[in-house]
Design an enzyme around this catalytic site. Structure first.
Site, short mmCIF file in Angstrom:
data_model
loop_
_atom_site.label_atom_id
_atom_site.label_comp_id
_atom_site.label_asym_id
_atom_site.label_seq_id
_atom_site.Cartn_x
_atom_site.Cartn_y
_atom_site.Cartn_z
N GLU A 107 47.54 14.23 7.19
CA GLU A 107 46.49 13.35 7.70
C GLU A 107 46.30 13.68 9.17
OE1 GLU A 107 45.45 8.74 8.77
OE2 GLU A 107 47.26 9.75 9.45
N ASP B 129 51.62 11.24 7.34
CA ASP B 129 50.89 10.31 8.19
C ASP B 129 50.83 10.81 9.64
OD1 ASP B 129 49.71 7.61 8.37
OD2 ASP B 129 51.38 7.19 9.71
#
Ligand code: GLC
Ligand code: CA
Length: 556
Positions: free
Chosen positions: A270, A208
């Site tokens: 990401e 993330d």
């Protein structure tokens, strides 16, 4: 493109990875929140769909200030979602069914309820725990002004006051304090956490906000030139918070851990970086190996945008000897079956926040485009990510009432941005509304489901030859032979000739697969002798291809 060869370690390079948002997938105990047991009971569905792996969004203990991306314990399961035993069982059952499992790791920030942060706050200035986060004194005589102009991704200042003129940094909600990755203990703890999950048997990680970890924290901190922009403002790594060069050293240390396993663990970054080649650096083989560049998500339904994106993505991954990663949808963007109805350049956030009234889309046209786009996604060489519900052609829920909104953007933006709940509504499995459309047996649901979900239920679409679900199933089955048969098929574009070609994209893979899409143009005749494998529009094989449709065929 580079032929990377293929061994066990490379399974992910041509995989179809199905993204599961656990709270919204399936709810076994009926409390209205999806759980690990619910996923466990649905493995047959995933196997029949034909996916190679699942990616689980965060399921860790969390106060849910940001849908679980505010983690308070990285090495446990939220009791509302299950237990570590449930996790082990699920992992085991997935592996038995031949499905790999990757999990989300959230290293940029934790929850303000994480024990380290609680101690940092409680012990006050001078506490060693404060150095694991980013605490600074405010500006001005009374230290009442935030230390810099940095802005939170969800709106408002990225600095939260915490007493005595001190502030802490949160690039997302104020309940998500940012870690200081300059602190060795932070680095060690994440290696420990990842080892914990690797030892349990997970096959990889989705990382993330991977472009945010390394920050320039030398004092005095620097303002950003455009504080509102959530993408790096410099293309040389000099933005103080995003996409800095030092971040890559962190991922090299992770890779050394992942490579201690056989087969090595995979990881996908990401990064919401702008479209520069820097995004591909995260996919270098001594780093994470893969990265989302979200370029297809950003495309409107437009031939030139798709062609440009596909070319650039293939080249970019080739330049770091990796394989492309393709994604059309996720838990962060409006669903493709609605979004693709928007004109180029439309402001997605404003459209969602208007409840879909500005502009109003033609939902049927959008749905047709989403099917055509799905056959493009699944024809592309590399790994493809499918977000839960996309296989059902599920539209965005644009009718969520203000009082039901859970996304932190809503509050933090002063009720300007409704946020991402519309793609996170629990899935419809059956047509029975009393059971939350089969999400559970009680009818409870943490986000309300609209009545029209009934028309997209798994039970309704199953076995209907014109349904989106059956299109995905056939496409995934054919993909094994026509795309994934080779480690990385060569891809080329055939220049359009003749009627409708201005709006057509014709891809050819070295496996012999042709993928022809008519974006907006006049109907296109299929080449003589074409043997049609699959069409997105459900028309009979030899019919000309109308607009917003894709066909897979082989020359004979
Ligand atoms: C990522 C997640 C998103 C989350 C944010 C903060 O962008 O995909 O859902 O809100 O990070 O963790
Ligand atoms: Ca539950």
């Amino acid at each position: 493109m580079v032929d990377t060869g293929m061994s066990d370690a490379d399974w992910w390079r041509k995989a179809v990875i199905y993204q599961i948002y656990p709270r919204s997938f399936r709810d076994a105990n009926g409390d209205g929140i999806g759980d690990l047991k619910g996923i466990d009971t649905s493995i047959g569905y995933l196997r029949d769909l034909g996916v190679d792996a699942i990616w689980l969004n965060p399921f860790y203990p969390s106060p849910l200030a940001d849908g679980g991306y505010d983690v308070s314990d990285y090495r446990n399961v939220d009791p509302r979602i299950g237990s570590l035993e449930d996790f082990d069982r699920l992992l085991n059952h997935c592996h038995q069914a031949g499905i790999k499992v990757i999990i989300d790791i959230v290293p940029n920030h934790c929850s303000d309820q994480h024990p380290w942060f609680r101690r940092a706050l409680a012990e006050g200035p001078g506490s060693p725990y404060r150095d694991r986060f980013v605490f600074r004194q405010g500006k001005g005589k009374d230290h009442s002004q935030p230390p810099t102009n940095w802005v939170s991704n969800f709106g408002g200042s990225a600095w939260e006051p915490c007493g005595q003129g001190w502030f802490y940094l949160h690039l997302f909600a104020k309940e998500q304090p940012d870690f200081n990755w300059g602190n060795e203990l932070v680095r060690e703890d994440f290696l420990y956490t990842m080892r914990f999950w690797c030892d349990r048997g997970v096959d990889g990680f989705r990382v993330d906000v991977s472009h945010g970890l390394a920050k320039d924290l030398t004092d005095p901190l620097r303002d950003r030139t455009d504080p509102v922009s959530q993408v790096p403002q410099a293309v040389d790594g000099s933005d103080p918070i995003f996409d800095r060069n030092e971040v890559h050293e962190i991922y090299r240390s992770w890779r050394r851990l992942f490579d201690q396993y056989q087969p090595p663990k995979m990881a996908v970054a990401e990064t919401w970086t702008p479209i520069t080649n820097r995004v591909f650096d995260y996919a270098r083989s001594d780093e994470l190996g893969a990265v989302f560049d979200f370029s297809l998500v950003k495309c409107a339904w437009n031939r030139d945008q798709y062609m440009e994106t596909i070319r650039r993505t293939c080249q970019g991954f080739g330049s770091v000897s990796s394989t492309p990663t393709w994604v059309l949808a996720s838990h962060d963007v409006p669903r493709a079956a609605s979004r693709l109805g928007l004109p180029p350049g439309a402001d997605l956030e404003a459209w969602v926040s208007s409840g879909g009234t500005s502009p109003v889309i033609d939902q049927r046209a959008a749905a047709r485009r989403a099917r055509a786009a799905a056959l493009i996604l699944l024809a592309l060489p590399g790994s493809a990510y499918v977000y839960q519900g996309e296989e059902l052609g599920l539209p965005e829920d644009l009718e969520i009432r203000p009082e039901d909104v859970k996304d932190p953007s809503w509050e933090r933006s002063g009720h300007r941005f409704k946020g991402r709940d519309g793609c996170r509504v629990p899935l419809p499995w059956t047509q029975d509304s009393r059971s939350a459309f089969g999400f559970n047996r009680t009818g409870r649901s943490w986000l309300p489901q609209p009545d029209w979900f009934r028309d997209y239920a798994v039970s309704y679409e199953q076995g209907r030859s014109d349904s989106s679900l059956e299109l995905y199933r056939r496409a995934l089955a054919l993909r094994k032979e026509w795309v994934a048969r080779l480690p990385l098929p060569e891809l080329s574009f055939l220049d359009g000739q003749g009627k409708g070609s201005d709006e057509a994209m014709h891809l050819i893979l070295s496996t012999g697969l042709h993928c022809l899409t008519n974006f907006e143009g006049d109907s296109i005749d299929l080449p003589d002798g074409a043997r049609v494998l699959l069409r997105s529009d459900g028309s009979s094989p030899s019919q000309p291809l109308e607009s917003a449709a894709t066909v897979w065929f082989t020359p004979q």
